[in-house]
Scaffold this active site. Structure first.
Site, short mmCIF file in Angstrom:
data_model
loop_
_atom_site.label_atom_id
_atom_site.label_comp_id
_atom_site.label_asym_id
_atom_site.label_seq_id
_atom_site.Cartn_x
_atom_site.Cartn_y
_atom_site.Cartn_z
N CYS A 336 90.68 4.69 14.49
CA CYS A 336 89.65 3.90 15.33
C CYS A 336 88.02 3.58 14.79
O CYS A 336 87.73 2.61 14.85
CB CYS A 336 89.39 4.63 16.77
SG CYS A 336 91.02 5.46 17.09
N ARG A 365 96.34 14.93 10.01
CA ARG A 365 96.04 16.14 10.89
C ARG A 365 96.64 17.32 10.72
O ARG A 365 97.84 17.38 10.03
CB ARG A 365 96.59 15.48 12.40
CG ARG A 365 95.94 14.05 12.85
CD ARG A 365 96.47 13.66 14.06
NE ARG A 365 96.12 11.99 14.16
CZ ARG A 365 96.48 11.61 15.37
NH1 ARG A 365 97.36 12.04 16.17
NH2 ARG A 365 96.04 10.46 15.46
N GLN A 383 100.06 5.57 10.98
CA GLN A 383 100.39 5.01 12.06
C GLN A 383 100.35 3.37 12.00
O GLN A 383 99.67 2.72 11.33
CB GLN A 383 99.15 5.18 12.92
CG GLN A 383 98.99 6.57 13.24
CD GLN A 383 97.65 6.81 14.27
OE1 GLN A 383 96.48 6.44 13.78
NE2 GLN A 383 97.75 7.41 15.43
N ASP A 385 98.86 1.20 13.83
CA ASP A 385 97.68 1.25 14.74
C ASP A 385 97.06 -0.31 15.11
O ASP A 385 97.19 -1.04 14.02
CB ASP A 385 96.41 2.00 13.99
CG ASP A 385 95.73 2.70 15.27
OD1 ASP A 385 96.06 2.59 16.34
OD2 ASP A 385 94.83 3.64 14.67
N HIS A 387 93.68 -2.14 17.26
CA HIS A 387 92.50 -1.97 18.61
C HIS A 387 92.16 -3.39 18.95
O HIS A 387 91.87 -4.06 18.05
CB HIS A 387 91.37 -1.36 17.80
CG HIS A 387 91.68 0.36 17.70
ND1 HIS A 387 92.14 0.56 16.41
CD2 HIS A 387 91.65 1.28 18.32
CE1 HIS A 387 92.43 1.86 16.36
NE2 HIS A 387 92.05 2.40 17.48
N LYS A 467 96.46 5.20 30.19
CA LYS A 467 97.30 4.49 29.42
C LYS A 467 98.94 4.46 29.81
O LYS A 467 98.99 5.05 30.77
CB LYS A 467 97.20 5.55 28.14
CG LYS A 467 97.90 6.79 28.26
CD LYS A 467 98.35 7.70 26.85
CE LYS A 467 98.76 9.02 27.25
NZ LYS A 467 99.20 9.50 25.98
N HIS A 513 93.32 0.92 22.34
CA HIS A 513 93.98 1.37 21.20
C HIS A 513 95.55 1.22 21.57
O HIS A 513 96.11 1.42 22.56
CB HIS A 513 94.14 2.85 20.94
CG HIS A 513 92.78 3.49 21.14
ND1 HIS A 513 92.15 3.95 20.02
CD2 HIS A 513 92.01 3.63 22.21
CE1 HIS A 513 90.79 4.60 20.41
NE2 HIS A 513 90.70 4.30 21.69
ZN LIG Z 1 92.42 4.16 18.06
#
Ligand SMILES: [Zn+2]
Ligand SMILES: [Zn+2]
Length: 638
Positions: A336, A365, A383, A385, A387, A467, A513
């Site tokens: 992000c 992580r 990911q 991912d 945004h 979410k 996200h």
């Molecule tokens: Zn994010």
């Protein structure tokens, strides 16, 4: 004694003499209910059947048909298991034995290691205890009394647990000679257990802490009927066969290398081939839907994670301490902040929005080594991912677009059933309540418009935004973490993310996200188990294998391979001088969708003898027809 009013299910009110038990109430309502009853609830609090009721209250009878009833049954079975273990193995200390999803466990401290044969002995002893129809007796006493009692029995773990209980009074349960510290409730007697099975033995640290002693955990399960237990065991066996770690090794898809470290996945050629197909599909679909694809680095100055707040609330999950010219860098746990930096690299106006920025971003992580699991729980993963930055007017279409994309991608991979959760505002939250109201309403409207049913998890959102969480159901009916769509009312402020509105003023855009697959690693693990390694043709690492019958057709086989490869079909050739039946068997084990068998007869006719993994022998077919058919299959993602 005076009568009391009891409010039963559906608001039905009945009077009983004070001191009536749940069991007696159940009897008064019918013999069948009394037989099925295993516990009760008084004003929402779970109690045993023998619990007496002294004043007006709301009563619920819990039967074995209820989810809570099944939990009580399973937890009660864990007591019986512990009792059996203590009888069979004197000197064993017992720790804790809760019910869990689909079963129960109990942790034991024993010098010798339990072996699978022990489970049979324990089951036998449990059957004896069950047949003896021993009641579960509830005892209440002072905490100190209980401590002394367990000290005498040498049950150090119970003593430790007791010492941490704040209440002065504690409850114990007694079945025969076995005594356990427990809140309850329990089934009235051991005979209520109709179907159970002990499943496995595993190591488990006392209280899940690596610094404590390693105990031995025995897992088991119980169901209300033999049939349900059998069905569950059948599915369990199927799940073992489908274990992605086993299939991953058998089909040479991926590995985890001790030399490199735990939780880090190596994608082998065949696994990488599947991943490439998924990536290509993913990219194509994102471009088609107006996303911009970006790439960002793997590390960044710790300063960036200070701004984002990760250093404050996510530090223990981050790999930090990379020293570069005296400055600390940190491996990115999330993409992000990087996408925000790209957004902020130019002045943005309302004309630039919506901006949908997507990346296959590899993140790292920290996870404890004890919880790492194949491709499903790892330390490094990529990911899918994205945004989205948008104006309030664009919000609804954007959320709708996310839900639509999620559904489209999941269906393409063969997932048609979902469990959807909408998590709403918790007590402490970032942003304004107006923002949350708008966001929650938008998420809700998108699900309704897409005709998707969902459960609302009131107050279940993280502090920075509501979410949608979508769990997907696999071929065995198991749920897997799927797409998430998450609002963020925190980061835009921290990074001062703005756009110039039509009014010429600065505004904060909505930020969402979203991930569809979650991570390539976990999604691959899920796909392997969902398909049991038999990927549909469009995903299969090898789509067609050519098998010359003799060396005389070797050249024809090579030409076919070249032709297929030129058409973009993933192909290999088995030209060993082995019997054709053996080659077929092996290709079948490797779950290759099509086998092309070629002898002199096929060569002279320009044919292949076609075999399908699922349909068997399909007879001779002109090569050009096969190419048309398989290309159609691949194109339509079957
Ligand atoms: Zn994010
Ligand atoms: Zn208990």
């Amino acid at each position: 004694m005076a009568d009391i009013k009891v409010i039963l299910k559906d608001g039905y009110i009945k009077e009983f003499p004070a001191g009536v038990s749940i069991r007696e109430i159940a009897y008064s309502l019918g013999k069948k209910l009394a037989e099925q009853a295993i516990a009760g609830k008084i004003d929402g609090k779970m109690v045993d059947l023998d619990q007496k009721i002294l004043s007006d209250s709301q009563i619920l009878i819990i039967t074995i048909e209820d989810e809570e009833g099944l939990d009580i049954l399973r937890h009660s079975t864990s007591h019986i298991m512990a009792s059996a273990v203590r009888q069979l193995f004197p000197g064993v200390k017992v720790a804790i034995g809760p019910s869990i999803e689909k079963g129960f466990y109990y942790d034991f401290d024993r010098d010798e290691t339990f072996v699978p044969e022990d489970l049979e002995k324990i089951e036998e002893k449990m059957n004896e205890i069950i047949a003896a129809d021993i009641p579960f007796e509830r005892l209440e006493m002072n905490k100190q009394e209980a401590i002394d009692l367990f000290k005498n029995l040498g049950e150090i773990y119970k003593v430790e647990l007791l010492e941490e209980i704040a209440d002065e009074k504690v409850s114990l349960y007694k079945t025969g000679d076995f005594l356990d510290l427990c809140r309850g409730p329990h089934i009235p007697s051991t005979k209520k257990i109709k179907a159970f099975k002990l499943l496995s033995i595993a190591g488990a640290y006392w209280r899940g802490n690596e610094k404590n002693k390693m105990l031995q955990r025995i897992y088991g399960t119980a169901f209300k009927s033999k049939e349900e237990l059998e069905e569950y065991l059948r599915k369990l066996q199927e799940a073992v066969k489908r274990d992605h770690r086993k299939i991953g090794r058998d089909l040479d898809l991926f590995s985890i290398q001790e030399e490199a470290g735990p939780g880090l996945v190596f994608w082998h050629q065949k696994g990488a081939a599947v991943r490439k197909v998924i990536e290509d599909f993913w990219k194509e679909e994102h471009y088609r839907r107006g996303y911009e694809l970006v790439n960002s680095p793997h590390i960044a100055r710790s300063h960036l994670w200070k701004i984002s707040g990760h250093l404050d609330f996510y530090k223990e999950n981050m790999f930090s301490g990379i020293d570069i010219e005296g400055q600390e860098y940190i491996l990115k746990p999330m993409n992000c902040p990087f996408h925000i930096l790209i957004y902020k690299s130019s002045r943005r106006s309302y004309r630039d929005l919506p901006m949908r920025m997507a990346e296959m971003g590899t993140v790292y992580r920290y996870e404890r080594s004890g919880v790492l699991h194949g491709m499903l729980r790892v330390r490094g993963f990529t990911q899918d991912d994205a945004h989205i930055f948008c104006t309030p007017e664009q919000l609804k279409d954007e959320v709708l677009g996310c839900v639509d994309l999620a559904e489209f991608i999941m269906k393409t991979f063969g997932f048609f059933e979902y469990e959807i959760n909408l998590a709403t505002r918790p007590e402490k939250f970032a942003g304004t309540s107006e923002d949350w109201d708008v966001a929650e309403a938008t998420l809700r409207a998108a699900l309704v418009e897409k005709n998707l049913s969902f459960i609302v998890d009131e107050g279940g959102a993280v502090f920075y935004g509501p979410k949608i969480d979508i769990k997907i159901k696999d071929a065995l009916g198991r749920l897997w973490q799927g797409p998430t769509i998450q609002f963020d009312f925190n980061l835009p402020g921290r990074f001062d993310v703005t756009y110039i509105g039509q009014d010429g003023n600065k505004h904060t855009p909505y930020m969402v996200h979203r991930a569809i697959l979650g991570s390539f690693e976990r999604f691959m693990g899920c796909l392997i188990e969902h398909y049991a390694g038999a990927f549909p043709t469009w995903l299969a690492p090898v789509q067609a294998r050519i098998m010359p019958i003799t060396s005389r057709t070797q050249e024809y086989a090579m030409n076919i391979k070249k032709t297929l490869e030129a058409e973009g079909i993933r192909t290999d050739i088995d030209d060993r001088s082995e019997k054709i039946n053996l080659k077929i068997r092996e290709a079948q084990v490797e779950k290759i969708p099509y086998m092309l068998i070629v002898g002199e007869k096929e060569e002279s006719a320009g044919n292949v003898a076609l075999r399908s993994r699922s349909k068997g022998d399909l007879g001779p077919k002109p090569l050009k027809d096969f190419i048309i058919e398989i290309k159609d299959e691949i194109k339509s993602r079957r």
